[in-house]
Design an enzyme around this catalytic site. Sequence first.
Site, PDB file in Angstrom:
ATOM      1  N   ASP A 197      13.912   6.374  16.378  1.00 47.84           N
ATOM      2  CA  ASP A 197      13.388   6.616  17.723  1.00 47.84           C
ATOM      3  C   ASP A 197      12.505   5.429  18.097  1.00 47.84           C
ATOM      4  O   ASP A 197      11.478   5.179  17.470  1.00 47.84           O
ATOM      5  CB  ASP A 197      12.582   7.910  17.754  1.00 47.84           C
ATOM      6  N   GLU A 223      17.425   6.483  19.360  1.00 45.57           N
ATOM      7  CA  GLU A 223      16.832   7.255  20.448  1.00 45.57           C
ATOM      8  C   GLU A 223      16.014   6.371  21.379  1.00 45.57           C
ATOM      9  O   GLU A 223      15.173   5.599  20.941  1.00 45.57           O
ATOM     10  CB  GLU A 223      15.948   8.364  19.859  1.00 45.57           C
ATOM     11  N   ASP A 248      16.277  10.243  25.842  1.00 46.72           N
ATOM     12  CA  ASP A 248      15.180  11.204  25.749  1.00 46.72           C
ATOM     13  C   ASP A 248      14.303  11.143  26.992  1.00 46.72           C
ATOM     14  O   ASP A 248      14.492  11.896  27.938  1.00 46.72           O
ATOM     15  CB  ASP A 248      14.352  10.945  24.484  1.00 46.72           C
ATOM     16  N   LYS A 272      14.456  19.053  25.782  1.00 51.11           N
ATOM     17  CA  LYS A 272      13.140  19.578  25.435  1.00 51.11           C
ATOM     18  C   LYS A 272      12.744  20.584  26.501  1.00 51.11           C
ATOM     19  O   LYS A 272      12.766  20.266  27.692  1.00 51.11           O
ATOM     20  CB  LYS A 272      12.102  18.449  25.352  1.00 51.11           C
TER      21      LYS A 272
END
Length: 374
Positions: A197, A223, A248, A272
């Site tokens: 990430d 990510e 993301d 999320k």
Amino acid sequence: MFATIRSIEAILVDIPTIRPHQLAMTTMGVQTMVIVRIKDSEGLEGLGEATTIGGLAYGQESPESVKLTIEAYFKPQLVGRPADNINTLRVMLNRSTRGNNLARSAIETALLDLQGKRLNRPVSDLLGGALHQHIPVLWTLASGDTARDIDEALSLLVQKRHCDFKLKIGSRRVMDDVRHVAAIKEAVGEQASVRVDVNQAWDEMTATKGMAELQAAGIDLVEQPTPMKDLGALVRLSRKFHIPILADESIADAKDMFALAAAGFAGAVAMKIAKAGGPTRALEQATVAQAAGIGLYGGTLLEGTIGTVAALHAWSTLETLHWGTEMFGPLLMKDDIVTKPLNFYDNGVDLPAGPGLGVEIDEDKLAEYRRKNQ
């Protein structure tokens, strides 16, 4: 006579982490949660949680602003309203206020928990029904020290607690990060998936170099390598490499997902519930992603048990989570504020049983970690 919302409370809770958690934008030593408690006229209580990473280091909402938004703006609109029609309440808040998705998610979660308790059904039933009772969970290796991260990964593999690992990179020079990640991948070999990430830390040119090196090192997923608003870079990078990109910060809700898919992005999305504004909106995003052939991944803002369970109920209704989940937030904290911690084993976690979310507050622990003078 329908039950009405009688009271809403937003509580700041500070719990130390088990170790410094290093990200591209900050290092965390304490996680702050906003715990929401909604009580109705029949005496039932619904629980929700809003949590972010490093105060304002990650996004536009801080724990303190979430508490203020709920108490000063949402509470006056909700108290006295019927508690059963969650869609009506959600649309009302959408029309009266802008943004503040973390606060919205906490409210929606508490209302779903309340409804589940009233109907004696789990939240997953309210979201369509669980397809999975045990959900895969990866672990983030974020000490920043290569040897320590290798030891941690190998230990967790032996325990069979996790078999997928994510590394936070982007705060160092590209090749320093690549060497760190490659050493860990070499150590765990084929027995574990290793992802990274970047937390938006690279520009497109740096990402091109970094992804080529990571691809050669056998890394499975990258990510959010570039800034959230640079959608074009994500699209171009996703076409250039066979190593998938996980979007993301660029994707909050279903409309964002549609825009990125329409631009030609091929990869995966980190859903999320807090980023989307609640479990139902996160699942709307999943529907768009599935229609576009984009892989699904259950993401976290390092929530505690209440927020983690809310996400697990949502993810349990999805047929395929192509990249699993990262719902390990409770494991990162030294303590918990619920009476029964989640059961992590066999590279995943069990979905709690019982009505609503299936968790209860430990009042003594809440009092211990509750921020004073709030």
